[in-house]
Design a protein around this motif. Structure first.
Motif: not given
Length: 333
Positions: A158-159, A230-233, A25-28, A252-255
């Motif tokens: 996400h990465n 960690f690089i957010p989407s 759930g992180r966006d930073q 790489w994965w998506r929510d």
């Protein structure tokens, strides 16, 4: 004086389970120091470049795509002067041949193997590197080369970027900075993802004045062997690899389920059908998009379940297939 990027928040890697918990759930962005330090390839690279290349060659199963840049490019993977093509020569080569050139210190040219999926091209590698992250269901890829400069771009997934050999500096920009990044031609980019025209190591503020605002909002991290970022989407990131040999592994994965499609397709269709409408109409459509998409907070309670159709939430795979079929039929009209 232009404000420089802030440093990405970092911590000593607390272990795989804690890493997964920290990014949920992180966006930073977030750096985990030494999170992959114990991985076999990282250890080989700490011994020598030759040891790392020999170890990696043992997994290579088929030729890989290589970009070769002329010396004057200084490792920057970019457009040609006319911006109708690129500044590198692309070809396929057995990884052992690429490894031999890299091990021999062939630094006159830039040599770069971009995103290369491990399962097909390096079978067995992922099983020994990052298995603790298997719960992500991620696509795993390798990036190998000498010194390189990759322009700022974004990825939808996400990465977790794991720096295994060499050193890489990431300069990251929030998605909201897109207007300050001077993005190149839509759909034409060296790696398939649209890129910024700005070299943020040596920005030309006369040509790109708003780049100063982007840098003021940026974050930066330099990764040593074994560090994880960690690089957010949708965060833009410029990547500079500095050593004579650099190896990166990405997860790489998506929510959301893959059957829901790629948002980029929706963007392209919006460019086609909405962008050139009069401004008042664009604003009206924006209100509709806000209502049905961006401010969405669940299925409409005023409609009975059997009448919700594609508005039902979450959308099922069957509903997604029906909607996709309806769209395809409309595109053919």
């Amino acid at each position: 004086m232009t404000a420089g990027p802030a440093q990405v928040e970092e911590c000593v890697a607390p272990g795989p389970e804690a890493i997964l918990a920290a990014i949920a759930g992180r966006d930073q962005p977030l750096v985990f120091r030494a999170g992959a330090r114990h991985w076999p390839l990282t250890q080989q690279g700490l011994d020598s470049d030759q040891a790392a290349l020999s170890y990696l060659s043992g997994f290579a199963a088929q030729p890989v795509a290589v970009c070769e840049l002329p010396p004057e490019a200084k490792g920057r993977v970019f457009f040609n002067d006319q911006m109708d093509g690129f500044n590198f020569r692309g070809y396929r080569q057995h990884f052992a041949e690429l490894a031999e050139r890299l091990a021999g210190g062939d630094l006159a040219a830039g040599l770069y193997m971009g995103s290369t999926e491990t399962t097909q091209f390096f079978p067995g590698f992922a099983e020994q590197h990052g298995q603790d992250f298997a719960a992500l269901g991620a696509l795993t890829s390798l990036w190998v080369g000498n010194a390189s400069r990759i322009a700022a771009h974004f990825d939808f997934p996400h990465n977790l970027a794991c720096n295994l050999v060499g050193q890489r500096t990431f300069t990251l920009f929030p998605p909201q900075e897109v207007g300050n990044l001077y993005v190149g031609p839509l759909g034409l980019a060296p790696g398939g993802q649209d890129i910024s025209l700005v070299n943020f190591d040596e920005p030309d503020f006369d040509r790109f004045p708003k780049a100063a605002e982007a840098l003021a909002a940026a974050q930066q991290a330099t990764l040593e062997p074994g560090d994880i970022l960690f690089i957010p989407s949708l965060w833009w990131h410029q990547v500079v690899a500095k050593a004579s040999l650099n190896v990166l592994m990405t997860f790489w994965w998506r929510d959301s389920p893959a059957w829901l499609g790629r948002p980029t397709n929706a963007l392209l269709h919006a460019v086609l059908s909405l962008r050139d409408l009069p401004k008042a109409q664009r604003q009206a459509w924006k209100a509709l998009f806000d209502h049905y998409v961006f401010d969405h907070d669940g299925a409409p309670a005023h409609l009975p379940e059997q009448a919700q159709g594609p508005l039902a939430s979450p959308m099922t795979e069957q509903a997604a297939r029906l909607l996709r079929a309806e769209l395809m039929a409309k595109f053919k009209r």
